[in-house]
Design a protein around this motif. Sequence first.
Motif, PDB file in Angstrom:
ATOM      1  N   LYS A  80     -32.528 -28.874  14.031  1.00 52.33           N
ATOM      2  CA  LYS A  80     -31.090 -28.604  13.962  1.00 52.33           C
ATOM      3  C   LYS A  80     -30.713 -28.291  12.521  1.00 52.33           C
ATOM      4  CE  LYS A  80     -26.819 -31.040  15.243  1.00 52.33           C
ATOM      5  NZ  LYS A  80     -25.898 -29.985  15.372  1.00 52.33           N
ATOM      6  N   LYS A  81     -29.876 -27.291  12.378  1.00 49.46           N
ATOM      7  CA  LYS A  81     -29.483 -26.915  11.017  1.00 49.46           C
ATOM      8  C   LYS A  81     -28.128 -27.517  10.674  1.00 49.46           C
ATOM      9  CE  LYS A  81     -32.172 -22.822  10.168  1.00 49.46           C
ATOM     10  NZ  LYS A  81     -32.813 -22.555  11.466  1.00 49.46           N
ATOM     11  N   ILE A 102     -25.624 -38.876  12.373  1.00 51.62           N
ATOM     12  CA  ILE A 102     -26.910 -39.515  12.644  1.00 51.62           C
ATOM     13  C   ILE A 102     -28.040 -38.889  11.849  1.00 51.62           C
ATOM     14  CG2 ILE A 102     -26.359 -40.388  14.927  1.00 51.62           C
ATOM     15  CD1 ILE A 102     -27.738 -37.885  16.037  1.00 51.62           C
ATOM     16  N   TYR A 103     -27.768 -37.779  11.213  1.00 56.51           N
ATOM     17  CA  TYR A 103     -28.846 -37.141  10.463  1.00 56.51           C
ATOM     18  C   TYR A 103     -28.847 -37.554   8.999  1.00 56.51           C
ATOM     19  CZ  TYR A 103     -29.044 -34.293  14.619  1.00 56.51           C
ATOM     20  OH  TYR A 103     -29.145 -33.881  15.922  1.00 56.51           O
ATOM     21  N   ASP A 104     -28.158 -38.627   8.687  1.00 53.82           N
ATOM     22  CA  ASP A 104     -28.007 -38.966   7.273  1.00 53.82           C
ATOM     23  C   ASP A 104     -29.347 -39.229   6.591  1.00 53.82           C
ATOM     24  OD1 ASP A 104     -28.407 -41.260   8.666  1.00 53.82           O
ATOM     25  OD2 ASP A 104     -26.753 -42.398   7.804  1.00 53.82           O
ATOM     26  N   SER A 139     -21.605 -46.856   5.156  1.00 49.54           N
ATOM     27  CA  SER A 139     -21.776 -46.248   6.477  1.00 49.54           C
ATOM     28  C   SER A 139     -23.134 -45.570   6.612  1.00 49.54           C
ATOM     29  CB  SER A 139     -20.653 -45.252   6.736  1.00 49.54           C
ATOM     30  OG  SER A 139     -20.553 -44.371   5.659  1.00 49.54           O
ATOM     31  N   LEU A 140     -23.969 -45.707   5.618  1.00 49.43           N
ATOM     32  CA  LEU A 140     -25.312 -45.154   5.709  1.00 49.43           C
ATOM     33  C   LEU A 140     -26.116 -45.976   6.716  1.00 49.43           C
ATOM     34  CD1 LEU A 140     -26.478 -42.830   4.036  1.00 49.43           C
ATOM     35  CD2 LEU A 140     -27.512 -44.501   2.540  1.00 49.43           C
ATOM     36  N   SER A 141     -26.816 -45.284   7.591  1.00 48.79           N
ATOM     37  CA  SER A 141     -27.567 -46.030   8.612  1.00 48.79           C
ATOM     38  C   SER A 141     -28.737 -46.773   7.967  1.00 48.79           C
ATOM     39  CB  SER A 141     -28.067 -45.077   9.688  1.00 48.79           C
ATOM     40  OG  SER A 141     -29.032 -44.226   9.134  1.00 48.79           O
TER      41      SER A 141
END
Lengths: 355, 600
Positions: A80-81, A102-104, A139-141
């Motif tokens: 995913k871009k 979710i891509y963090d 908020s970073l996973s």
Amino acid sequence: MSLWVDKYRPKSLSLLDYHKDQANQLKNLVKQGDFPHLLVYGPSGAGKKTRVTCLLRELYGPGVEKLRMESVPITTPSGKKLDIKTISSNYHIEVNPSDAGIYDRCVVMELVKNSAQTHQLDPTGQRDFKVVVLTEVDSLSVDAQHALRRTMEKYVSTCRLILISNSTSRVIPAIRSRCLGVRVAAPTQDQIISILQMACKKEGLSLPLDLAKKIVDKSERNLRLALLMCESCKVQETPLKEKQEPILPQWQVFLKDTARSIMHEQSPKQLMEVRGRLYELLSHNIPIQIIFKGLLKELVSNCDMKLKAVVVEEAAFFEHRVHQGSKGIFHLEAFVAKFMCIYKKFMEDSVIDMF
Amino acid sequence: MAKNQKYIVGQEKHFMLSDNWAEPYTLDELAVDHKKVSEISSWLSNHRHKCGILLLTGSTGCGKTALVKCVSRSLNFEIREWITPLDRDFQTGVETGVFQNQTGKFEDFLYSSSRYSDLFVKSSNAASLLLVEDYPNIFLMKPEIFHEILGQYCRTARAPIIFICSDSSDKSLNIEFELFPQNIQSQYGIAHVSLNPVTRTKMMLALKRMGAYLQSLSPGYKLPTQDVLNEICNSANGDVRYAMLSLQMKPQEDVVAMFDFAGKRGPSKKKPNSQKQTQEEEAVSTCGKDDRVGILHAVGRVLYPKWRGEGEKISSNNVKRKRKEGEKHLDATTPGVEWVHNPNTLADSYLSSASSFLLLVQENYLKTFSSIESVAAAAFCLSEGDVAVNSEGVETTHEISFNAVLRGVMVQNKVPHRAWSPVRSSRCYEIINTQKKLSTILETLFPLYPVSPIVLMTEVVPYMFHTSASSLSNEQHKFVKAVASMESLASFCDTFRTLKEPFNAQKSDKATFVIDPKKQKITEQDDELHISEDESDEEVDEGAANLTMLEAAMAEDMDFDEGAQNLSMLEAAIDNQPEEIDYNALLNDSDDDDILLSQI
């Protein structure tokens, strides 16, 4: 014309109004020529970002203020871009990883790698490292934080991280131990009052002490909020009067009304209405935690002492669930329903007691 | 009846397990609406020996192919059907001579069969009709090849062609959507006929006809009872082919009798009548396809839970009568009751879409509850469910927790509040969309403002309205005003796009909020990005709007036939809602944008 908040934002470490010892320490840190990763934490409106900007200026000189907005294309492992908006100067790059959802994890890794792999073109008179500023580390996973742990060690020679968060509780211990913690506490009442008065003086106004106190009270020691309130008071009425009431943001008023309607009637129909209002708040980008907090504060203030403990406990329970689940409204609504239930029972009981 | 002969093997009365034997032969036997039949026949007779394209769509098993076959038979057309060939002959394992790709073969098929008549046709005056139901895969990947071939066909053909597409809820599999977009339909003058799922009456007729036919084949065959037919109709959901198959598979009375025999030996002694009833139900349901009800239907079953007492049989009349008589409502606390609709089955069939199912329940459950205490308990269950569904864990925990949540909600609702109320789709996605749009708006209006979007929204923007209203640009002012007065931002976000286009066109007077003149630098590229993101969200909203129009799918055992087609359509809307539409729209829109921007 810009807001007072921006107009009177200190530009260098020596101009900071409070926590001067800490400012000096930071200055010394920079003088050494090298510094470790930093974790800057403190409540909202305490001046973390201001302090970091001052620190960067101390490090690199005024060149760091030439900011540009870039969107960095990042491809996730699943193909995913993503386009991540970053704010950067020649010396640093600032990113809000929560934009990536979710891509963090890959965003954080890519960005640190990218900036670490390019050396400064002209190292003379400059530091030989760049700075990556990550805001809202809260908020970073956990995944991303673990990824960060390895990356920050690997690229330490060319890249320093400055993490900004509201509290360290949501930062994993591994990261906490790799960073120098810098706590920026909220300014005290007196400090805020003196800053407000200074700003007013520069604007050619005089700020009555009572009004200043009221503002401090309403702003809950959030300096940004205090300055904004003060400025809005000025627009409301110049010269400033003692009896003026500082304006609250409309959403807070809205939230208070919501709480009132919960107290007013307890029925599924009412809950339906409350839900509509909660959705409205959410769609205004008000974080669910803040809604929880605001709602609880209003509700509890109208409760009996015995009830208070129960209600707070319920709120804590459902707020915890917000973090475990994914749909905040479920839990918010469950809390409101629970409160209605408790409150209704309490009212009925007290009516019975009267006879 | 000569046509029947070939389906009976030898002289013994076997049935073929294919559905062909059940196929209607004459127009009267069709289970399709008369209007549609006449529509097709008139189109065909108008296009005898002429070029013409007809697109026939409808849900699976609504009788599309049968319709074409019957009509062409009655009008003396010879059908030539395209069957996608295999490149390799699998029986011999040898590659078939000269390699020609499927596109070429398809082209050849269209050309030759539309121009030259078949040598083996018995009646000389039969006109040929091309039928395509099976599409070479390459067309789905590259529709433009298909469109080219269509154009060629239009120039050369001398026979009509009918394309048949099954409706599909999944957009990526939707042939009609991929191969026959609106512009192609108008370009080649494609006639489009869409069939509805078979209605209950038609289905019943078809089933009865079939029953009679089966009996004529084997005299020992007992006609199924009305209840069984009803059951089949219900489970078929407008799919006549499926109904035929389940009729054929339905065990005969003697089989049931065998069950009965076994049952009598058992410890429980119920009235034989009711037992037979339940066993017949079981017999039907065991041989039926998995009895998956539509999602809205299922939500209805959760929201309006129903119980039955021991040994009681379910039938709509029964329930209705009871309600009229004002009999005491059963609930979970009554001893010996059981669910009318078992939550296990509901949980099983919606496990894969548990979170969207819960969203629907959550959005709608309040209307059916009457007391706040039960609402609180149900809300607690739902909150638990949200956590459970999102937790990482083995599949079984999900299954159990989802089941528990549904049961929780159902048990809590002691006396469902019954009133007409539309089932709404959850506003969650709408809110998330608005939030996304909001952050793009914030980025556009206040670029480089050094605080996080949350702080911007909660602290800075509300005050901007009071403090620096005069220094804001027009767009900024509108936005700030909307925020400061707690206007509904959803509608604001929608209007924002239209506002922004002129704003974009005249980039020279782009007013940004001034923090520091040096910082004010926003590349044009950024703006382009914003537009494409803005547009992508439109379609989801439309889907949501559709849903609200919906009639409530209560778990009544009433006649659902008319509703059925609506429901299936809406199910599709729900399934697609979270992601797929979004992506498609994004893809389409971003293309459009490029064109649009290059024009500017």
